[in-house]
Scaffold this motif. Structure first.
Motif, PDB file in Angstrom:
ATOM      1  N   ILE B 133       1.896   6.246   8.458  1.00  0.00           N
ATOM      2  CA  ILE B 133       0.997   7.379   8.673  1.00  0.00           C
ATOM      3  C   ILE B 133       1.520   8.201   9.834  1.00  0.00           C
ATOM      4  N   GLU B 134       1.449   9.504   9.680  1.00  0.00           N
ATOM      5  CA  GLU B 134       1.885  10.385  10.770  1.00  0.00           C
ATOM      6  C   GLU B 134       0.663  11.107  11.331  1.00  0.00           C
ATOM      7  N   ILE B 135       0.489  10.995  12.636  1.00  0.00           N
ATOM      8  CA  ILE B 135      -0.632  11.679  13.283  1.00  0.00           C
ATOM      9  C   ILE B 135      -0.064  12.788  14.159  1.00  0.00           C
ATOM     10  N   ALA B 136      -0.284  14.025  13.713  1.00  0.00           N
ATOM     11  CA  ALA B 136       0.154  15.188  14.493  1.00  0.00           C
ATOM     12  C   ALA B 136      -1.090  15.833  15.095  1.00  0.00           C
ATOM     13  N   GLU B 137      -0.895  16.970  15.748  1.00  0.00           N
ATOM     14  CA  GLU B 137      -2.018  17.566  16.469  1.00  0.00           C
ATOM     15  C   GLU B 137      -3.241  17.807  15.580  1.00  0.00           C
ATOM     16  N   ASN B 138      -2.976  18.430  14.424  1.00  0.00           N
ATOM     17  CA  ASN B 138      -4.106  18.791  13.569  1.00  0.00           C
ATOM     18  C   ASN B 138      -4.123  18.073  12.240  1.00  0.00           C
ATOM     19  N   ALA B 139      -3.277  17.082  12.115  1.00  0.00           N
ATOM     20  CA  ALA B 139      -3.179  16.489  10.795  1.00  0.00           C
ATOM     21  C   ALA B 139      -2.910  14.991  10.862  1.00  0.00           C
ATOM     22  N   VAL B 140      -3.559  14.283   9.950  1.00  0.00           N
ATOM     23  CA  VAL B 140      -3.299  12.855   9.757  1.00  0.00           C
ATOM     24  C   VAL B 140      -2.928  12.675   8.285  1.00  0.00           C
ATOM     25  N   ASN B 141      -1.720  12.218   8.047  1.00  0.00           N
ATOM     26  CA  ASN B 141      -1.255  12.122   6.653  1.00  0.00           C
ATOM     27  C   ASN B 141      -0.448  10.854   6.413  1.00  0.00           C
ATOM     28  N   PHE B 142      -0.398  10.504   5.157  1.00  0.00           N
ATOM     29  CA  PHE B 142       0.552   9.471   4.778  1.00  0.00           C
ATOM     30  C   PHE B 142       1.948  10.076   4.660  1.00  0.00           C
ATOM     31  N   ILE B 143       2.929   9.389   5.239  1.00  0.00           N
ATOM     32  CA  ILE B 143       4.323   9.679   4.915  1.00  0.00           C
ATOM     33  C   ILE B 143       4.714   8.769   3.760  1.00  0.00           C
ATOM     34  N   LYS B 144       4.112   7.615   3.775  1.00  0.00           N
ATOM     35  CA  LYS B 144       4.414   6.651   2.733  1.00  0.00           C
ATOM     36  C   LYS B 144       3.166   5.829   2.441  1.00  0.00           C
ATOM     37  N   ARG B 145       2.807   5.733   1.193  1.00  0.00           N
ATOM     38  CA  ARG B 145       1.788   4.765   0.785  1.00  0.00           C
ATOM     39  C   ARG B 145       2.373   3.957  -0.357  1.00  0.00           C
ATOM     40  N   LYS B 146       2.577   2.669  -0.079  1.00  0.00           N
ATOM     41  CA  LYS B 146       3.120   1.770  -1.100  1.00  0.00           C
ATOM     42  C   LYS B 146       2.021   0.796  -1.487  1.00  0.00           C
ATOM     43  N   ALA B 147       1.577   0.895  -2.735  1.00  0.00           N
ATOM     44  CA  ALA B 147       0.526   0.013  -3.237  1.00  0.00           C
ATOM     45  C   ALA B 147       1.196  -1.150  -3.961  1.00  0.00           C
ATOM     46  N   VAL B 148       1.223  -2.299  -3.306  1.00  0.00           N
ATOM     47  CA  VAL B 148       1.829  -3.492  -3.900  1.00  0.00           C
ATOM     48  C   VAL B 148       0.717  -4.285  -4.568  1.00  0.00           C
ATOM     49  N   THR B 149       0.818  -4.463  -5.879  1.00  0.00           N
ATOM     50  CA  THR B 149      -0.293  -5.131  -6.570  1.00  0.00           C
ATOM     51  C   THR B 149       0.033  -6.580  -6.917  1.00  0.00           C
ATOM     52  N   ASP B 150      -0.891  -7.457  -6.518  1.00  0.00           N
ATOM     53  CA  ASP B 150      -0.779  -8.875  -6.881  1.00  0.00           C
ATOM     54  C   ASP B 150      -0.950  -9.060  -8.390  1.00  0.00           C
ATOM     55  N   THR B 151      -1.601  -8.094  -9.009  1.00  0.00           N
ATOM     56  CA  THR B 151      -1.882  -8.145 -10.445  1.00  0.00           C
ATOM     57  C   THR B 151      -0.591  -7.777 -11.179  1.00  0.00           C
ATOM     58  N   ASN B 152       0.301  -8.762 -11.294  1.00  0.00           N
ATOM     59  CA  ASN B 152       1.628  -8.476 -11.844  1.00  0.00           C
ATOM     60  C   ASN B 152       1.572  -8.047 -13.306  1.00  0.00           C
ATOM     61  N   VAL B 153       0.578  -8.549 -14.016  1.00  0.00           N
ATOM     62  CA  VAL B 153       0.347  -8.073 -15.382  1.00  0.00           C
ATOM     63  C   VAL B 153      -0.896  -7.184 -15.338  1.00  0.00           C
ATOM     64  N   LEU B 154      -0.718  -5.902 -15.486  1.00  0.00           N
ATOM     65  CA  LEU B 154      -1.860  -4.995 -15.435  1.00  0.00           C
ATOM     66  C   LEU B 154      -2.776  -5.271 -16.629  1.00  0.00           C
ATOM     67  N   PRO B 155      -4.084  -5.143 -16.430  1.00  0.00           N
ATOM     68  CA  PRO B 155      -5.002  -5.453 -17.533  1.00  0.00           C
ATOM     69  C   PRO B 155      -5.067  -4.352 -18.586  1.00  0.00           C
ATOM     70  N   ARG B 156      -4.461  -3.210 -18.320  1.00  0.00           N
ATOM     71  CA  ARG B 156      -4.452  -2.085 -19.245  1.00  0.00           C
ATOM     72  C   ARG B 156      -3.442  -1.069 -18.722  1.00  0.00           C
ATOM     73  N   TYR B 157      -3.225   0.004 -19.485  1.00  0.00           N
ATOM     74  CA  TYR B 157      -2.409   1.072 -18.921  1.00  0.00           C
ATOM     75  C   TYR B 157      -3.182   1.742 -17.795  1.00  0.00           C
ATOM     76  N   ILE B 158      -2.469   2.245 -16.813  1.00  0.00           N
ATOM     77  CA  ILE B 158      -3.126   2.862 -15.659  1.00  0.00           C
ATOM     78  C   ILE B 158      -2.744   4.329 -15.613  1.00  0.00           C
ATOM     79  N   ALA B 159      -3.757   5.161 -15.709  1.00  0.00           N
ATOM     80  CA  ALA B 159      -3.519   6.595 -15.884  1.00  0.00           C
ATOM     81  C   ALA B 159      -3.480   7.355 -14.564  1.00  0.00           C
ATOM     82  N   TYR B 160      -4.089   6.787 -13.541  1.00  0.00           N
ATOM     83  CA  TYR B 160      -4.203   7.494 -12.265  1.00  0.00           C
ATOM     84  C   TYR B 160      -3.567   6.654 -11.160  1.00  0.00           C
ATOM     85  N   PRO B 161      -3.105   7.303 -10.091  1.00  0.00           N
ATOM     86  CA  PRO B 161      -2.604   6.500  -8.960  1.00  0.00           C
ATOM     87  C   PRO B 161      -3.716   5.585  -8.452  1.00  0.00           C
ATOM     88  N   VAL B 162      -3.330   4.518  -7.767  1.00  0.00           N
ATOM     89  CA  VAL B 162      -4.349   3.627  -7.181  1.00  0.00           C
ATOM     90  C   VAL B 162      -4.310   3.776  -5.677  1.00  0.00           C
TER      91      VAL B 162
END
Lengths: 396, 162
Positions: B133-162
């Motif tokens: 995360i980068e915190i600048a004067e007026n902004a707090v943003n992700f530079i990187k978000r890595k979602a590591v899922t323990d659910t190695n076999v997804l229960p369905r197709y995933i249409a949206y980011p998590v």
């Protein structure tokens, strides 16, 4: 299984070749027979590519029908496939989906097997039954054949040799999916459960591609010329030219669709091997989709992606970002297929037949001549299935 | 977390709330706004992550890819997806200060989804976010978000980011 004899068929098949009874996707009673005649019958099933277990001791767990099995890379460099069960009392030996072991030990009574499957240790064996002989208690090995580094198993001694079984029109393009020479490197998996009967998963056709896949239209991605090759034993191989426009306006980053290509990589290839395996090479993605039906409902699909040993770093990086974003359960191109699988399943809980149209010139003749965007290429597969299952065609 | 002030922690938690709120209301513009121009998003199985296998379920390795993720959800797949409602639950596990106003954070997550056709609720996936995360004067943003899922076999197709 007395109820599956021809005197008392589970299902009667429609007379016309382009009609498939919807019940075939829904009847749970079919599963034991499918196990017996298809998954444990005279078919080859791909289990592992050498690139997935490249070093001695590397193993990968899998299933054949409902039977747990695993492939292991022996100290002698040979890849073997065994039933995942101790030959003593049946305890499973492998509990992880993959890993590396020096030897295989059953924790229950410490029976010990080497990577070649021989029983090498069993405590207190002088108290065993009089007929016990270590040599008789090696791990149960499956019949295996290899093609371009991909290892297939079959439960039957009668299954024809692998190349004969696949036929040249299938194994030649398959060799190109496997990088031309099989010298691949694993770059990862995407695994997902699809909510449908296994036969709905592998009933995808050539007709739907330009229609379902909005991505193709939005990206102004015209299908090139192509062919479908079908075989009598239900294998289907699509091959088409790739025509990717120079300028993709719908995306900010069109490089995701770049086709860098290699010598063995000219067009787009999609292959469906009976009963449940899909292979594909779209652009620079080399993909094997191992599939494991979970009984009559649900199929677990493992998309395995590969790079080639000769790739430079840039090519590997390109394959990784393309494969991660275009195919699989979240992919720009193929997620729509996944959506259709579960909708086919829901919709087929209705009476009557699913009726194929596109490319059907005569409903009473099974044709092996199929154009690129016909759906009739699936009909030889259904005919093979019908015969394997012993269903009679109705007279009228 | 002793080296990081409670104010910083609060800003990071606020960014995370904006992120999950964007996804639970399927506001993809708000999702994109959680990243700055250096932003990257990666959704990968724990199995691949552990084995150093780089294939992901979603791999947006530059800001343009993040923009295309929005296009994919909003324009390309809108009519073929069976819509589902998500609910994200997260818990901040650690924050560490890096250089240049950047922080490394880890959240646990569990995501439930409710299908519109059956109205039944199931687990979509469980795992952890590994963030920069980068915190600048007026902004707090992700530079990187890595979602590591323990659910190695997804229960369905995933249409949206998590």
């Amino acid at each position: 299984m007395a109820h599956t004899t021809s005197q008392d068929p589970l299902l009667t098949w429609p007379k016309k070749y382009n009609e498939i009874p919807k019940a075939v996707f829904e009847m749970e009673e079919l599963w034991p027979k499918e196990l017996e005649t298809i998954f444990y019958g005279e078919e080859w099933h791909p289990i592992v590519h050498r690139a997935e277990i490249p070093n001695p001791g590397d193993y990968k767990a899998a299933e054949l029908g409902e039977m747990p099995i695993f492939a292991v890379h022996g100290e002698d460099g040979v890849i073997r496939v065994f039933q995942n069960t101790c030959t003593h009392r049946g305890t499973s030996l492998i509990t992880e989906s993959s890993g590396n072991k020096k030897e295989l030990e059953c924790p229950y009574h410490r029976w010990l097997f080497n990577l070649q499957g021989d029983l090498v240790g069993c405590p207190n064996s002088r108290d065993y039954s009089p007929s016990f002989d270590k040599k008789d208690f090696g791990l149960a090995k499956l019949r295996v054949e290899e093609f371009c580094g991909l290892f297939f198993v079959t439960m039957s001694d009668k299954t024809p040799p692998l190349k004969e079984y696949l036929g040249e029109s299938f194994y030649e393009p398959l060799s190109r999916v496997l990088g031309g020479d099989g010298r691949l490197k694993l770059i990862g998996y995407q695994k997902v459960m699809y909510d449908c009967n296994w036969k709905a998963y592998c009933d995808n056709d050539g007709y739907h591609a330009p229609l379902l896949h909005k991505a193709f239209a939005l990206l102004n991605w015209q299908g090139g010329k192509g062919v479908q090759n079908v075989s009598e034993n239900g294998h289907l191989s699509f091959e088409s030219e790739l025509k990717i426009p120079d300028d993709i306006t719908a995306l900010e980053d069109g490089s995701i669709l770049d086709f860098k290509g290699t010598e063995t990589s000219t067009g787009s290839i999609v292959q469906m091997q009976f009963p449940v395996t899909v292979y594909s090479k779209h652009m620079d993605m080399l993909n094997i989709r191992y599939a494991f039906p979970k009984g009559p409902k649900g199929i677990e699909v493992h998309y395995a992606y590969f790079s080639h040993e000769d790739d430079d770093e840039e090519m590997v990086a390109h394959r990784i970002r393309q494969s991660s974003n275009l195919l699989g359960p979240c992919g720009l191109i193929s997620m729509e297929d996944a959506s259709v699988f579960s909708r086919i399943d829901k919709g087929n809980k209705t009476p009557g037949n699913a009726i194929f149209q596109k490319g059907v010139e005569d409903e009473h003749v099974l044709s092996f001549t199929v154009k690129q965007n016909d759906e009739s290429g699936n009909l030889p597969r259904w005919e093979h299935y019908r015969k394997r299952m012993g269903f009679e065609r109705s007279e009228s | 977390m002793s080296t990081v002030s409670s104010e910083i922690i609060s800003q990071i938690e606020q960014l995370n709330r904006e992120y999950i709120s964007a996804l639970d209301s399927l506001d993809m513009t708000a999702w994109l706004n959680c990243f700055n121009k250096k932003g990257q998003y990666n959704f990968i199985s724990e199995e691949n992550h552990r084995r150093n296998l780089p294939i992901a379920f979603m791999l947006d390795d530059c800001y343009k890819r993040l923009q295309d993720r929005v296009t994919q959800v909003v324009d390309i797949q809108a009519d073929s997806t069976e819509h589902y409602q998500t609910r994200h639950f997260t818990q901040l596990m650690s924050v560490e200060a890096l250089d240049n106003g950047q922080y490394q954070a880890e959240f646990n997550y569990s995501i439930y989804y409710t299908r519109r056709d059956s109205n039944q609720t199931q687990i979509l996936c469980v795992g952890r976010y590994m963030d920069v995360i980068e915190i600048a004067e007026n902004a707090v943003n992700f530079i990187k978000r890595k979602a590591v899922t323990d659910t190695n076999v997804l229960p369905r197709y995933i249409a949206y980011p998590v």
